[in-house]
Design a protein around this motif. Structure first.
Motif, PDB file in Angstrom:
ATOM      1  N   GLU A 125       0.828  -1.209   0.000  1.00  0.00           N
ATOM      2  CA  GLU A 125       0.000   0.000   0.000  1.00  0.00           C
ATOM      3  C   GLU A 125       0.863   1.261   0.000  1.00  0.00           C
ATOM      4  O   GLU A 125       0.588   2.225  -0.710  1.00  0.00           O
ATOM      5  N   LYS A 126       1.942   1.249   0.782  1.00  0.00           N
ATOM      6  CA  LYS A 126       2.822   2.423   0.838  1.00  0.00           C
ATOM      7  C   LYS A 126       3.511   2.659  -0.504  1.00  0.00           C
ATOM      8  O   LYS A 126       3.800   3.797  -0.866  1.00  0.00           O
ATOM      9  N   GLY A 127       3.785   1.598  -1.239  1.00  0.00           N
ATOM     10  CA  GLY A 127       4.370   1.739  -2.569  1.00  0.00           C
ATOM     11  C   GLY A 127       3.422   2.449  -3.518  1.00  0.00           C
ATOM     12  O   GLY A 127       3.826   3.276  -4.334  1.00  0.00           O
ATOM     13  N   ILE A 128       2.141   2.130  -3.378  1.00  0.00           N
ATOM     14  CA  ILE A 128       1.130   2.800  -4.208  1.00  0.00           C
ATOM     15  C   ILE A 128       1.069   4.286  -3.839  1.00  0.00           C
ATOM     16  O   ILE A 128       0.985   5.152  -4.715  1.00  0.00           O
ATOM     17  N   PHE A 129       1.140   4.583  -2.536  1.00  0.00           N
ATOM     18  CA  PHE A 129       1.149   5.985  -2.101  1.00  0.00           C
ATOM     19  C   PHE A 129       2.360   6.716  -2.676  1.00  0.00           C
ATOM     20  O   PHE A 129       2.248   7.870  -3.096  1.00  0.00           O
ATOM     21  N   ALA A 130       3.513   6.052  -2.679  1.00  0.00           N
ATOM     22  CA  ALA A 130       4.729   6.682  -3.213  1.00  0.00           C
ATOM     23  C   ALA A 130       4.555   7.007  -4.687  1.00  0.00           C
ATOM     24  O   ALA A 130       4.959   8.082  -5.151  1.00  0.00           O
ATOM     25  N   ILE A 131       3.937   6.112  -5.433  1.00  0.00           N
ATOM     26  CA  ILE A 131       3.698   6.355  -6.864  1.00  0.00           C
ATOM     27  C   ILE A 131       2.722   7.510  -7.037  1.00  0.00           C
ATOM     28  O   ILE A 131       2.921   8.406  -7.854  1.00  0.00           O
ATOM     29  N   GLN A 132       1.649   7.512  -6.232  1.00  0.00           N
ATOM     30  CA  GLN A 132       0.646   8.572  -6.342  1.00  0.00           C
ATOM     31  C   GLN A 132       1.208   9.933  -5.936  1.00  0.00           C
ATOM     32  O   GLN A 132       0.785  10.959  -6.459  1.00  0.00           O
ATOM     33  N   ASP A 133       2.165   9.939  -5.014  1.00  0.00           N
ATOM     34  CA  ASP A 133       2.787  11.198  -4.595  1.00  0.00           C
ATOM     35  C   ASP A 133       3.735  11.754  -5.649  1.00  0.00           C
ATOM     36  O   ASP A 133       4.190  12.881  -5.545  1.00  0.00           O
TER      37      ASP A 133
ATOM     38  N   GLU B 218      -6.115  14.847   4.893  1.00  0.00           N
ATOM     39  CA  GLU B 218      -6.529  15.197   3.544  1.00  0.00           C
ATOM     40  C   GLU B 218      -5.330  15.621   2.704  1.00  0.00           C
ATOM     41  O   GLU B 218      -5.271  15.359   1.508  1.00  0.00           O
ATOM     42  N   ILE B 219      -4.361  16.261   3.318  1.00  0.00           N
ATOM     43  CA  ILE B 219      -3.160  16.686   2.592  1.00  0.00           C
ATOM     44  C   ILE B 219      -2.353  15.449   2.189  1.00  0.00           C
ATOM     45  O   ILE B 219      -1.834  15.374   1.086  1.00  0.00           O
ATOM     46  N   ASN B 220      -2.260  14.476   3.064  1.00  0.00           N
ATOM     47  CA  ASN B 220      -1.405  13.318   2.824  1.00  0.00           C
ATOM     48  C   ASN B 220      -2.142  12.114   2.288  1.00  0.00           C
ATOM     49  O   ASN B 220      -1.535  11.078   2.065  1.00  0.00           O
ATOM     50  N   LYS B 221      -3.469  12.214   2.085  1.00  0.00           N
ATOM     51  CA  LYS B 221      -4.182  11.035   1.577  1.00  0.00           C
ATOM     52  C   LYS B 221      -3.852  10.831   0.106  1.00  0.00           C
ATOM     53  O   LYS B 221      -3.537  11.774  -0.602  1.00  0.00           O
ATOM     54  N   PRO B 222      -3.937   9.600  -0.345  1.00  0.00           N
ATOM     55  CA  PRO B 222      -3.594   9.312  -1.741  1.00  0.00           C
ATOM     56  C   PRO B 222      -4.566   9.999  -2.698  1.00  0.00           C
ATOM     57  O   PRO B 222      -5.758  10.102  -2.419  1.00  0.00           O
ATOM     58  N   LYS B 223      -4.019  10.468  -3.789  1.00  0.00           N
ATOM     59  CA  LYS B 223      -4.854  11.100  -4.810  1.00  0.00           C
ATOM     60  C   LYS B 223      -5.367  10.024  -5.737  1.00  0.00           C
ATOM     61  O   LYS B 223      -4.632   9.143  -6.156  1.00  0.00           O
ATOM     62  N   LYS B 224      -6.614  10.110  -6.096  1.00  0.00           N
ATOM     63  CA  LYS B 224      -7.214   9.092  -6.981  1.00  0.00           C
ATOM     64  C   LYS B 224      -7.105   9.506  -8.421  1.00  0.00           C
ATOM     65  O   LYS B 224      -7.065  10.580  -8.811  1.00  0.00           O
TER      66      LYS B 224
END
Length: 191
Positions: free
Chosen positions: A64-72, A185-191
């Protein structure tokens, strides 16, 4: 301690994550380049990737954190966001503790002041009782009524201040909750 990753390593981690996004599989062999091994080890340490569940080989997939890193937008932005979140949490804790310290000091001051006023009232009542003679009983009763009403007014004033402080504490809690929501909200993953 601020960990600065070399640009080459950051690029390799980003490449590893994008390959996992595209192919959903990654493994390391003895022939893998050194920079790829380092990127792989960093990604595992940061929980960006995880071993595949029912795989007998040494295969990995995105966590999940890898997905967040990509989305960031990559590992660099992901690490900056984590640091910003920790900084915000530290600021919130510091402000909250300062506010609570001030509230405790004010509460103690009000308690001491109330005790002092109560002591003065009881001493003055005792003195008035000793001075009172049957001749001026009516005047003594008037003074007692006056002291009693003043004491009631002070008690009401202290109760109002205590209620105001409770409201302030409630508002502070709401502000903290709002900051936590904004941080999420600032740190949540962007869809």
């Amino acid at each position: 301690m601020n960990l600065e990753l070399p640009k080459e390593l950051e690029n390799e981690i980003d490449l590893l994550l994008s390959e996992l996004t595209e192919f959903n599989n990654c493994s390391i062999t003895k022939g893998t380049p050194k920079i790829r091994n380092r990127a792989f080890n960093f990604a595992k340490a940061l929980n960006l990737i995880r071993p595949k569940v029912f795989s007998k080989s040494n295969s990995y997939e995105l966590d999940e954190k890898g997905i967040f890193a990509i989305q960031d937008g990559g590992i660099e932005k992901y690490l900056e966001n984590i640091k910003a979140g920790k900084d915000l949490d530290g600021t919130i804790k510091t402000l909250t503790s300062r506010r609570l310290e001030n509230d405790i000091k004010n509460n103690l001051l009000y308690i001491l002041l109330g005790g002092f006023i109560g002591l003065i009232t009881s001493i003055s009542t005792t003195v008035l009782t000793l001075k009172a003679t049957p001749d001026n009983t009516i005047e003594y009763i008037k003074q007692l009524n006056k002291l009693s009403s003043e004491k009631n007014e002070r008690d009401l004033d202290f109760q109002k201040r205590l209620n105001d402080m409770n409201i302030e504490l409630s508002l502070l809690k709401n502000e903290i909750d709002t900051l936590k929501i904004k941080n999420y909200e600032i740190n949540k993953p962007k869809k």
